[in-house]
Motif scaffolding. Structure first.
Motif: not given
Length: 201
Positions: A84-86, A147-149, A154-155
């Motif tokens: 959810g939040m991610p 966000h993350g690896d 988003a990117d």
């Protein structure tokens, strides 16, 4: 599947990049809603691209909705987290990037008006929005991706927004003011999906 899109639309480019990254076969139908003979309003009553038509004939429009549909196909790699939040955080960064696009489009359209009718205050207002959004994005970026690896929606959205600024608002010289975004773009812009979808000319 068929994707109706303009080659210069950054919203459509987001979807074209996702399709390329996921290796999903899809016919590209080039159509601009600004053309007199456009078929876009028949697919999307709002007269906007992109529009994705499934093999069953269902049409999805608005790039966040189409991105959600592509994720629902469960074809890797994932671009929206399942938790959810991610997922919310990825979507918020996408919304910020899309807001940059919205403001850039409005400013660009204002520049197309005759000089005597053009409102510089309107252009300045949109540019202020863009600068604030770029400042926030630059401050939030602490690694290779937002966000993350690994790459996410988003990117993709931010990468498309930055290159659209080059196309329609080059006077902002965003690379001079946002070093993290400059480095981010230098990396993501080399991906095959970005290179192959870059607008002509």
């Amino acid at each position: 599947m068929k994707l109706t899109a303009s080659l210069t639309s950054p919203y459509a480019r987001k979807i074209r990049i996702l399709l390329a990254e996921k290796h999903i076969p899809c016919d590209l139908i080039v159509d601009s809603p600004w053309e007199t003979a456009t078929s876009v309003p028949a697919l999307n009553p709002l007269g906007k691209v992109p529009v994705l038509e499934t093999d069953e004939g269902e049409a999805f429009f608005d790039s966040p909705v189409i991105a959600g549909f592509l994720e629902a196909l469960d074809i890797p790699p994932r671009f929206i987290p399942q938790d959810g939040m991610p997922a919310v955080r990825v979507r918020q960064t996408e919304a910020l990037a899309d807001g940059i696009l919205d403001a850039t489009v409005l400013a660009y359209l204002e520049t197309l008006r005759p000089a005597e009718a053009r409102m510089q205050s309107s252009i300045d207002r949109q540019f202020d929005k863009i600068r604030r959004a770029l400042g926030l994005l630059d401050s939030q970026l602490s690694g290779e991706f937002f966000h993350g690896d690994h790459i996410s929606l988003a990117d993709v959205a931010v990468g498309c927004a930055l290159e659209y600024l080059d196309l329609r608002a080059a006077s902002l010289n965003w690379r001079e003011h946002y070093p993290r975004l400059k480095a981010f773009h230098a990396s993501i812009g080399e991906r095959d999906s970005f290179v192959s979808t870059r607008p002509p000319g």
